[in-house]
Design an enzyme around this catalytic site. Sequence first.
Site, PDB file in Angstrom:
ATOM      1  N   ASP A  97       0.897  -1.114   0.016  1.00 33.41           N
ATOM      2  CA  ASP A  97       0.115  -0.199  -0.016  1.00 33.41           C
ATOM      3  C   ASP A  97       0.721   1.215  -0.115  1.00 33.41           C
ATOM      4  OD1 ASP A  97      -2.925   0.660   0.354  1.00 33.41           O
ATOM      5  OD2 ASP A  97      -2.194   1.771   1.636  1.00 33.41           O
ATOM      6  N   HIS A 140      -6.226  -7.578  -0.970  1.00 31.25           N
ATOM      7  CA  HIS A 140      -5.104  -6.408  -0.734  1.00 31.25           C
ATOM      8  C   HIS A 140      -4.285  -6.554   0.610  1.00 31.25           C
ATOM      9  CE1 HIS A 140      -3.435  -2.476  -1.358  1.00 31.25           C
ATOM     10  NE2 HIS A 140      -3.641  -2.088  -0.104  1.00 31.25           N
TER      11      HIS A 140
END
Length: 325
Positions: A100, A299
């Site tokens: 991220d 994710h």
Amino acid sequence: MESAHRFVTIDGGRMHVAEQGEGPPVIFCHGFPHTWYIWNRQLGAVAAAGYRAIAPDLRGYGRTRVREEPDSHTNRAVVGDLLALLDDIGAERAVFVGLDFGAALVWELALRAPERVSGVIVLNNPFAPRPPRPPSQLWAKAAARHFLHLDYFQKPGVADVELGASPREFLARVYFSLSADYHYLDTWRHPAEGTGYLDVLPEAPPLPWRWLSREDLDTLAQDFESTGFTGGLAWYRALDRNWELTADYADAHVTVPAYFLYGDRDTDMEGFSGHDPLGTLRAHVPDLRAVTEIADAGHLIQLERTEEVNALIVDHLRDLAARAR
């Protein structure tokens, strides 16, 4: 093995780090909305393999505190923190692992200070060249068609209040929405006007999930209940400034050894990394040594597929060491 916790002096404040093990350093960089704890399952595995595994709370998160200044949440500032951490442990260089915002951070670190980077292992967020114009212009255009968190987060005080009112609920809903159990881009079905983030996120099922326990969420939520989300949101609001500060790297390539792994259902790979993210990655990272797709993962791949991710990280560390010898 329990993590040891301490503080490192950085420019304008002090940074909290958790660490385990002894040996060559491996530094884990988190994203939003995370803390060091998002890497908790990786620290023990990497330490057991013979490394010093370190996970800091980056600026704006957890127990790290810095003086608020105009550029205090730019990548350039946080790169300075990571270099200060290397100096603190007496290491010339380290392997950096990022996800991220932490992925974008370690890519930029590799551009700014390649001599301090033994290699990078990046999860889900491939390297991409500097765009031709400030990112917020692209987000505003998209937000004219549908809700987009990147644009919504640009408004000071708005998301801060909304998310800070229900930290635990927000974390559960956003973690679930980013997982392989949901299709995050469904949030784009909502209009931007008059819509908050919680309006577009799905209800999260009761814990425990197959990849997250109630205790995990309690630990993560505890920090945000104390700090709120303004520090993390400041990273979004610094992205245009990051763009300004990287003008000298517009055509640069990442030259350090790199390994990339991603979930087959990751939203960044699907919707935020361009039309050909792997092709772009390969074109700009000449020493890209491995690309691995992990099935049934979104994710937060290190939580959703912990054993597989841990094994890959350790394998990549051993490959780096073997080639260096």
